[in-house]
Scaffold this motif. Structure first.
Motif, PDB file in Angstrom:
ATOM      1  N   TYR A   1       0.833  -1.198   0.000  1.00 32.78           N
ATOM      2  CA  TYR A   1       0.000   0.000   0.000  1.00 32.78           C
ATOM      3  C   TYR A   1       0.874   1.257   0.000  1.00 32.78           C
ATOM      4  CZ  TYR A   1       1.202  -0.508   4.917  1.00 32.78           C
ATOM      5  OH  TYR A   1       1.905  -0.690   6.083  1.00 32.78           O
ATOM      6  N   VAL A   2       0.279   2.357  -0.470  1.00 36.28           N
ATOM      7  CA  VAL A   2       0.957   3.657  -0.487  1.00 36.28           C
ATOM      8  C   VAL A   2       0.018   4.675   0.146  1.00 36.28           C
ATOM      9  CG1 VAL A   2       2.001   5.456  -1.899  1.00 36.28           C
ATOM     10  CG2 VAL A   2       2.146   3.060  -2.633  1.00 36.28           C
ATOM     11  N   TYR A   3       0.501   5.380   1.167  1.00 37.88           N
ATOM     12  CA  TYR A   3      -0.326   6.425   1.765  1.00 37.88           C
ATOM     13  C   TYR A   3       0.525   7.643   2.131  1.00 37.88           C
ATOM     14  CZ  TYR A   3       1.169   5.352   6.616  1.00 37.88           C
ATOM     15  OH  TYR A   3       1.888   5.179   7.782  1.00 37.88           O
ATOM     16  N   TYR A   4      -0.163   8.761   2.372  1.00 38.08           N
ATOM     17  CA  TYR A   4       0.518   9.979   2.796  1.00 38.08           C
ATOM     18  C   TYR A   4      -0.439  10.813   3.631  1.00 38.08           C
ATOM     19  CZ  TYR A   4      -2.113  12.187  -1.036  1.00 38.08           C
ATOM     20  OH  TYR A   4      -3.120  12.634  -1.861  1.00 38.08           O
ATOM     21  N   TYR A   5       0.097  11.813   4.303  1.00 36.00           N
ATOM     22  CA  TYR A   5      -0.726  12.759   5.054  1.00 36.00           C
ATOM     23  C   TYR A   5      -1.032  13.962   4.156  1.00 36.00           C
ATOM     24  CZ  TYR A   5       0.495   9.983   9.110  1.00 36.00           C
ATOM     25  OH  TYR A   5       0.649   8.936   9.990  1.00 36.00           O
ATOM     26  N   PRO A   6      -2.299  14.365   4.057  1.00 38.54           N
ATOM     27  CA  PRO A   6      -2.667  15.486   3.189  1.00 38.54           C
ATOM     28  C   PRO A   6      -1.844  16.739   3.427  1.00 38.54           C
ATOM     29  CG  PRO A   6      -4.635  14.338   3.924  1.00 38.54           C
ATOM     30  CD  PRO A   6      -3.482  13.723   4.666  1.00 38.54           C
ATOM     31  N   ALA A   7      -1.431  16.978   4.665  1.00 41.56           N
ATOM     32  CA  ALA A   7      -0.638  18.182   4.951  1.00 41.56           C
ATOM     33  C   ALA A   7       0.683  18.173   4.190  1.00 41.56           C
ATOM     34  CB  ALA A   7      -0.374  18.282   6.456  1.00 41.56           C
ATOM     35  N   TYR A   8       1.256  16.979   3.989  1.00 37.76           N
ATOM     36  CA  TYR A   8       2.508  16.896   3.239  1.00 37.76           C
ATOM     37  C   TYR A   8       2.291  17.357   1.795  1.00 37.76           C
ATOM     38  CZ  TYR A   8       4.406  13.972   7.029  1.00 37.76           C
ATOM     39  OH  TYR A   8       4.841  13.487   8.234  1.00 37.76           O
ATOM     40  N   LYS A   9       1.196  16.902   1.198  1.00 31.06           N
ATOM     41  CA  LYS A   9       0.891  17.287  -0.185  1.00 31.06           C
ATOM     42  C   LYS A   9       0.608  18.783  -0.275  1.00 31.06           C
ATOM     43  CE  LYS A   9      -2.208  16.337  -4.054  1.00 31.06           C
ATOM     44  NZ  LYS A   9      -3.357  15.539  -4.540  1.00 31.06           N
ATOM     45  N   GLU A  10      -0.174  19.312   0.676  1.00 30.31           N
ATOM     46  CA  GLU A  10      -0.503  20.740   0.659  1.00 30.31           C
ATOM     47  C   GLU A  10       0.757  21.586   0.787  1.00 30.31           C
ATOM     48  OE1 GLU A  10      -3.299  21.306   3.786  1.00 30.31           O
ATOM     49  OE2 GLU A  10      -4.807  19.992   2.886  1.00 30.31           O
ATOM     50  N   ARG A  11       1.667  21.170   1.665  1.00 34.47           N
ATOM     51  CA  ARG A  11       2.909  21.926   1.852  1.00 34.47           C
ATOM     52  C   ARG A  11       3.738  21.929   0.574  1.00 34.47           C
ATOM     53  NH1 ARG A  11       5.017  19.078   5.761  1.00 34.47           N
ATOM     54  NH2 ARG A  11       3.724  20.124   7.330  1.00 34.47           N
ATOM     55  N   ALA A  12       3.798  20.773  -0.101  1.00 36.13           N
ATOM     56  CA  ALA A  12       4.559  20.680  -1.344  1.00 36.13           C
ATOM     57  C   ALA A  12       3.951  21.572  -2.425  1.00 36.13           C
ATOM     58  CB  ALA A  12       4.602  19.223  -1.814  1.00 36.13           C
ATOM     59  N   GLU A  13       2.632  21.564  -2.531  1.00 38.88           N
ATOM     60  CA  GLU A  13       1.967  22.376  -3.552  1.00 38.88           C
ATOM     61  C   GLU A  13       2.185  23.862  -3.313  1.00 38.88           C
ATOM     62  OE1 GLU A  13      -2.012  20.893  -3.296  1.00 38.88           O
ATOM     63  OE2 GLU A  13      -1.674  19.329  -4.795  1.00 38.88           O
ATOM     64  N   LEU A  14       2.195  24.272  -2.035  1.00 37.61           N
ATOM     65  CA  LEU A  14       2.444  25.674  -1.728  1.00 37.61           C
ATOM     66  C   LEU A  14       3.843  26.100  -2.168  1.00 37.61           C
ATOM     67  CD1 LEU A  14       0.826  25.990   1.827  1.00 37.61           C
ATOM     68  CD2 LEU A  14       0.022  27.041  -0.303  1.00 37.61           C
ATOM     69  N   LYS A  15       4.774  25.144  -2.157  1.00 44.45           N
ATOM     70  CA  LYS A  15       6.144  25.432  -2.579  1.00 44.45           C
ATOM     71  C   LYS A  15       6.340  25.229  -4.080  1.00 44.45           C
ATOM     72  CE  LYS A  15       8.267  24.077   1.832  1.00 44.45           C
ATOM     73  NZ  LYS A  15       9.233  23.126   2.478  1.00 44.45           N
ATOM     74  N   GLY A  16       5.270  24.830  -4.787  1.00 41.24           N
ATOM     75  CA  GLY A  16       5.378  24.577  -6.215  1.00 41.24           C
ATOM     76  C   GLY A  16       6.042  23.257  -6.535  1.00 41.24           C
ATOM     77  N   GLU A  17       6.057  22.357  -5.577  1.00 42.81           N
ATOM     78  CA  GLU A  17       6.682  21.047  -5.771  1.00 42.81           C
ATOM     79  C   GLU A  17       5.619  20.007  -6.119  1.00 42.81           C
ATOM     80  OE1 GLU A  17       8.584  20.464  -2.043  1.00 42.81           O
ATOM     81  OE2 GLU A  17      10.177  21.929  -2.426  1.00 42.81           O
TER      82      GLU A  17
ATOM     83  N   GLU B   1      -3.365   5.921  -1.440  1.00 40.60           N
ATOM     84  CA  GLU B   1      -3.406   6.152  -2.879  1.00 40.60           C
ATOM     85  C   GLU B   1      -3.477   4.862  -3.683  1.00 40.60           C
ATOM     86  OE1 GLU B   1      -3.780   8.503  -4.956  1.00 40.60           O
ATOM     87  OE2 GLU B   1      -3.836  10.152  -3.547  1.00 40.60           O
ATOM     88  N   VAL B   2      -2.718   3.850  -3.284  1.00 38.51           N
ATOM     89  CA  VAL B   2      -2.598   2.635  -4.091  1.00 38.51           C
ATOM     90  C   VAL B   2      -2.607   1.418  -3.174  1.00 38.51           C
ATOM     91  CG1 VAL B   2      -1.114   1.348  -5.692  1.00 38.51           C
ATOM     92  CG2 VAL B   2      -1.253   3.826  -5.869  1.00 38.51           C
ATOM     93  N   VAL B   3      -3.299   0.371  -3.603  1.00 40.25           N
ATOM     94  CA  VAL B   3      -3.252  -0.921  -2.930  1.00 40.25           C
ATOM     95  C   VAL B   3      -3.010  -1.980  -4.000  1.00 40.25           C
ATOM     96  CG1 VAL B   3      -4.477  -2.628  -1.549  1.00 40.25           C
ATOM     97  CG2 VAL B   3      -4.816  -0.201  -1.094  1.00 40.25           C
ATOM     98  N   MET B   4      -1.945  -2.759  -3.846  1.00 39.30           N
ATOM     99  CA  MET B   4      -1.585  -3.802  -4.810  1.00 39.30           C
ATOM    100  C   MET B   4      -1.632  -5.160  -4.124  1.00 39.30           C
ATOM    101  SD  MET B   4       1.682  -1.849  -6.563  1.00 39.30           S
ATOM    102  CE  MET B   4       2.117  -0.951  -5.057  1.00 39.30           C
ATOM    103  N   TYR B   5      -2.616  -5.977  -4.463  1.00 42.50           N
ATOM    104  CA  TYR B   5      -2.741  -7.307  -3.867  1.00 42.50           C
ATOM    105  C   TYR B   5      -1.803  -8.279  -4.574  1.00 42.50           C
ATOM    106  CZ  TYR B   5      -6.769  -5.549  -1.355  1.00 42.50           C
ATOM    107  OH  TYR B   5      -7.581  -4.826  -0.522  1.00 42.50           O
ATOM    108  N   THR B   6      -1.158  -9.118  -3.785  1.00 38.53           N
ATOM    109  CA  THR B   6      -0.162 -10.034  -4.330  1.00 38.53           C
ATOM    110  C   THR B   6       0.042 -11.214  -3.382  1.00 38.53           C
ATOM    111  OG1 THR B   6       2.172 -10.255  -4.964  1.00 38.53           O
ATOM    112  CG2 THR B   6       1.656  -8.654  -3.261  1.00 38.53           C
ATOM    113  N   GLU B   7       0.556 -12.306  -3.915  1.00 37.70           N
ATOM    114  CA  GLU B   7       0.804 -13.492  -3.096  1.00 37.70           C
ATOM    115  C   GLU B   7       2.029 -13.313  -2.210  1.00 37.70           C
ATOM    116  OE1 GLU B   7       1.033 -16.871  -5.607  1.00 37.70           O
ATOM    117  OE2 GLU B   7      -1.065 -16.791  -6.219  1.00 37.70           O
ATOM    118  N   ASN B   8       2.925 -12.413  -2.590  1.00 39.40           N
ATOM    119  CA  ASN B   8       4.147 -12.217  -1.802  1.00 39.40           C
ATOM    120  C   ASN B   8       4.381 -10.718  -1.594  1.00 39.40           C
ATOM    121  OD1 ASN B   8       6.714 -12.302  -0.625  1.00 39.40           O
ATOM    122  ND2 ASN B   8       7.239 -14.169  -1.739  1.00 39.40           N
TER     123      ASN B   8
END
Length: 214
Positions: A102-118, A151-158
Motif C-alpha cells: 500500500y501507499v499512503y501519505y498525510y494530506p498536509a505533506y501534499k498541501e505543503r509541497a503544492e504551496l512550494k510549487g513542488e 493512494e494505491v493498494v496492490m494485492y499479491t501473493e508475496n
C-alpha cells in the motif's frame, strides 16, 4: 445515552465512522452522502461521542476507502451527485488474503509541497500479509493529527517481496527519504505511485505464459 458505547468522549474519526456506516448502510443502494453523514453524526453524538475535529468529515474517508476495497461504489451516478451504493461485504469476494502493498501519505505533506510549487511529497510504501491494508495503516497512525490518504493498494501473493522490489526501484531513482523514521518513506507523488502499480500489473500479465509454451 448508552454507557456501553466504547467511544464516549472521543471525537469522531475514520475507524469509528466506518463502523457506523457499515452498521447502518451496508447493503443499501442509492444512499446520499449527506444522509450518511447525518446518521453517523447523530448516532455517535447521541451515544456520547464528540463531533469530528478534522478538516474532512470522516465519512468522506470511509467512502473512499470502501470504494478502493470494492465495498462501495458511486460510478453509476452523475459526478458530484453524492449518491453511493454500500455493498454488503458478505456477498462480495474478500480481498486476496495473501496480502498487499500500500501507499499512503498525510494530506498536509501534499498541501505543503503544492504551496512550494513542488510535485512530490513524502509517501509511505508498506505491506501487510493480512489482505487488510486499512487495518494495518490505522495501527500505524494512531494519535496522528490527521487521517492519512491511501493512494494505491496492490494485492499479491508475496507482498514483502513486492515491497522490497518497489523500494529498490525508487531508491535507484534517488526518491528514498533517508532521514525519515523507518525505511519506507519516499519523496514521490500520487502519479508516481500509480505508475508503479500499473507497471506491476503489466509485469504480472507478461509472466502469465498460459499454455502457449510447448
Amino acid at each position: 445515552m448508552s454507557n456501553q458505547y466504547e467511544h464516549v468522549g472521543e471525537h469522531l474519526n475514520t475507524p469509528m465512522a466506518r463502523q457506523l456506516v457499515l452498521e447502518f448502510f451496508k447493503g443499501q443502494d442509492r444512499v446520499k452522502k449527506q444522509d450518511i453523514i447525518k446518521k453517523v453524526d447523530e448516532v455517535h453524538e447521541n451515544k456520547g461521542g464528540l463531533k469530528y475535529n478534522s478538516k474532512v468529515h470522516p465519512v468522506t474517508n470511509v467512502l473512499n476507502n470502501l470504494k478502493r476495497e470494492n465495498l462501495a461504489d458511486n460510478e453509476n451516478y452523475p459526478k458530484n451527485s453524492g449518491i453511493w451504493d454500500i455493498i454488503d461485504n458478505e456477498k462480495k469476494p474478500a480481498p486476496d488474503p495473501n496480502g498487499c502493498v500500500y501507499v499512503y501519505y498525510y494530506p498536509a505533506y501534499k498541501e505543503r509541497a503544492e504551496l512550494k510549487g513542488e510535485d512530490r511529497w513524502p509517501c509511505k510504501i508498506g505491506y501487510t500479509e493480512t489482505g487488510d491494508p486499512q487495518g494495518r495503516i490505522e495501527d500505524q497512525v494512531t494519535g496522528m493529527p490527521e487521517e492519512p490518504k491511501t493512494e494505491v493498494v496492490m494485492y499479491t501473493e508475496n507482498p514483502r517481496n513486492l515491497e522490497q522490489i518497489i523500494h529498490s526501484i525508487l531508491k535507484e531513482k534517488d526518491m528514498h527519504i533517508q532521514d525519515a523514521p523507518g525505511n519506507e518513506w519516499f519523496l514521490i507523488s500520487s502519479d508516481i505511485a500509480k505508475k508503479v502499480a500499473n507497471a506491476f500489473e503489466v509485469f504480472q500479465k507478461s509472466l502469465d505464459f498460459g499454455s502457449s509454451i510447448q
